[in-house]
Design a protein around this motif. Structure first.
Motif, PDB file in Angstrom:
ATOM      1  N   SER A 144       0.834  -1.201   0.000  1.00 16.53           N
ATOM      2  CA  SER A 144       0.000   0.000   0.000  1.00 16.53           C
ATOM      3  C   SER A 144       0.869   1.252   0.000  1.00 16.53           C
ATOM      4  O   SER A 144       1.932   1.273   0.614  1.00 16.53           O
ATOM      5  CB  SER A 144      -0.895   0.033   1.243  1.00 16.53           C
ATOM      6  OG  SER A 144      -1.787  -1.032   1.221  1.00 16.53           O
ATOM      7  N   VAL A 145       0.373   2.280  -0.676  1.00 16.37           N
ATOM      8  CA  VAL A 145       1.074   3.561  -0.752  1.00 16.37           C
ATOM      9  C   VAL A 145       0.066   4.659  -0.432  1.00 16.37           C
ATOM     10  O   VAL A 145      -1.064   4.629  -0.906  1.00 16.37           O
ATOM     11  CB  VAL A 145       1.654   3.794  -2.163  1.00 16.37           C
ATOM     12  CG1 VAL A 145       2.371   5.125  -2.237  1.00 16.37           C
ATOM     13  CG2 VAL A 145       2.584   2.675  -2.572  1.00 16.37           C
ATOM     14  N   LEU A 146       0.498   5.626   0.367  1.00 21.00           N
ATOM     15  CA  LEU A 146      -0.343   6.770   0.716  1.00 21.00           C
ATOM     16  C   LEU A 146       0.474   8.039   0.517  1.00 21.00           C
ATOM     17  O   LEU A 146       1.585   8.152   1.046  1.00 21.00           O
ATOM     18  CB  LEU A 146      -0.807   6.670   2.174  1.00 21.00           C
ATOM     19  CG  LEU A 146      -1.487   7.904   2.754  1.00 21.00           C
ATOM     20  CD1 LEU A 146      -2.845   8.116   2.116  1.00 21.00           C
ATOM     21  CD2 LEU A 146      -1.629   7.775   4.257  1.00 21.00           C
ATOM     22  N   ILE A 147      -0.081   8.972  -0.236  1.00 16.81           N
ATOM     23  CA  ILE A 147       0.573  10.277  -0.450  1.00 16.81           C
ATOM     24  C   ILE A 147      -0.293  11.356   0.168  1.00 16.81           C
ATOM     25  O   ILE A 147      -1.510  11.375  -0.026  1.00 16.81           O
ATOM     26  CB  ILE A 147       0.766  10.576  -1.945  1.00 16.81           C
ATOM     27  CG1 ILE A 147       1.851   9.696  -2.519  1.00 16.81           C
ATOM     28  CG2 ILE A 147       1.104  12.041  -2.161  1.00 16.81           C
ATOM     29  CD1 ILE A 147       2.151   9.970  -3.969  1.00 16.81           C
ATOM     30  N   ASP A 148       0.353  12.252   0.906  1.00 14.37           N
ATOM     31  CA  ASP A 148      -0.302  13.452   1.422  1.00 14.37           C
ATOM     32  C   ASP A 148       0.600  14.633   1.055  1.00 14.37           C
ATOM     33  O   ASP A 148       1.641  14.848   1.681  1.00 14.37           O
ATOM     34  CB  ASP A 148      -0.504  13.371   2.933  1.00 14.37           C
ATOM     35  CG  ASP A 148      -1.367  14.505   3.465  1.00 14.37           C
ATOM     36  OD1 ASP A 148      -1.389  15.593   2.847  1.00 14.37           O
ATOM     37  OD2 ASP A 148      -2.007  14.303   4.509  1.00 14.37           O
ATOM     38  N   SER A 149       0.197  15.353   0.019  1.00 13.71           N
ATOM     39  CA  SER A 149       1.064  16.421  -0.495  1.00 13.71           C
ATOM     40  C   SER A 149       1.254  17.558   0.493  1.00 13.71           C
ATOM     41  O   SER A 149       2.290  18.220   0.482  1.00 13.71           O
ATOM     42  CB  SER A 149       0.507  16.970  -1.809  1.00 13.71           C
ATOM     43  OG  SER A 149      -0.710  17.646  -1.572  1.00 13.71           O
ATOM     44  N   ASN A 150       0.282  17.810   1.349  1.00 15.01           N
ATOM     45  CA  ASN A 150       0.416  18.917   2.297  1.00 15.01           C
ATOM     46  C   ASN A 150       1.547  18.683   3.292  1.00 15.01           C
ATOM     47  O   ASN A 150       2.107  19.636   3.835  1.00 15.01           O
ATOM     48  CB  ASN A 150      -0.893  19.152   3.041  1.00 15.01           C
ATOM     49  CG  ASN A 150      -1.940  19.761   2.140  1.00 15.01           C
ATOM     50  OD1 ASN A 150      -1.648  20.221   1.045  1.00 15.01           O
ATOM     51  ND2 ASN A 150      -3.176  19.742   2.583  1.00 15.01           N
ATOM     52  N   TYR A 151       1.866  17.432   3.547  1.00 14.74           N
ATOM     53  CA  TYR A 151       2.975  17.103   4.451  1.00 14.74           C
ATOM     54  C   TYR A 151       4.213  16.635   3.693  1.00 14.74           C
ATOM     55  O   TYR A 151       5.193  16.229   4.314  1.00 14.74           O
ATOM     56  CB  TYR A 151       2.537  16.023   5.455  1.00 14.74           C
ATOM     57  CG  TYR A 151       1.482  16.516   6.402  1.00 14.74           C
ATOM     58  CD1 TYR A 151       1.806  17.352   7.465  1.00 14.74           C
ATOM     59  CD2 TYR A 151       0.141  16.182   6.214  1.00 14.74           C
ATOM     60  CE1 TYR A 151       0.834  17.820   8.328  1.00 14.74           C
ATOM     61  CE2 TYR A 151      -0.844  16.651   7.072  1.00 14.74           C
ATOM     62  CZ  TYR A 151      -0.485  17.463   8.123  1.00 14.74           C
ATOM     63  OH  TYR A 151      -1.453  17.934   8.978  1.00 14.74           O
TER      64      TYR A 151
END
Length: 154
Positions: A106-113
């Motif tokens: 699984s991969v999770l991206i959070d651009s704000n962080y």
């Protein structure tokens, strides 16, 4: 005595140069952080990936994913964002080694962080930082399935 002054002057010039480079690097990082804070979030399962021999840079493909955006072209003006979405498929361009990721992870991206989280079966969970793509443009052009025409070496 002259040599002492020369060495001292060269040392002072060197210190000033290092300071200026660090300051410019920090300014560039802050500018990039503002552009990357675009509320982009994506979570998905790794379908396949390619890892380059250049410092473990990878192009990761996701066919099963959720995002708050349905379409995202990675090229914006002179910058290349580290993710793309088109026609129900997604790609991520980031620093990760072949031994750190596998199909089905699984991969999770959070651009704000500026973060990318990997939930892997082999080595557990780990986190990386997302940045604008710079030196690996040619590699992405070869491997991208979504927007290869966008990645032109400067």
């Amino acid at each position: 005595m002259k040599d002492r002054y020369r060495i001292l002057i060269l040392l002072v010039i060197f210190i000033i140069m290092v300071y200026q480079l660090q300051r410019r690097g920090k300014e560039e990082y802050q500018k990039d952080s503002l552009l990357l804070k675009n509320n982009f979030k994506m979570e998905g399962i790794v379908d396949s990936f390619y890892v380059s021999n250049n410092h473990c840079f990878a192009v990761i493909y996701l066919n099963v994913f959720q995002s708050n955006v349905k379409y995202f072209n990675p090229k914006k003006e002179n910058n290349y964002f580290p993710y793309a979405i088109n026609d129900g498929k997604a790609e991520i361009y980031t620093q990760v080694c072949a031994s750190q990721i596998d199909v089905g992870d699984s991969v999770l991206i959070d651009s704000n962080y500026r973060t990318v989280y990997f939930k892997t079966k082999s080595i557990g969970n780990h986190q990386g930082e997302i940045n604008f793509v710079q030196g690996d443009i040619g590699y992405i052009k070869e491997k991208s399935k979504l927007f290869p025409e966008n990645f032109i070496k400067k």
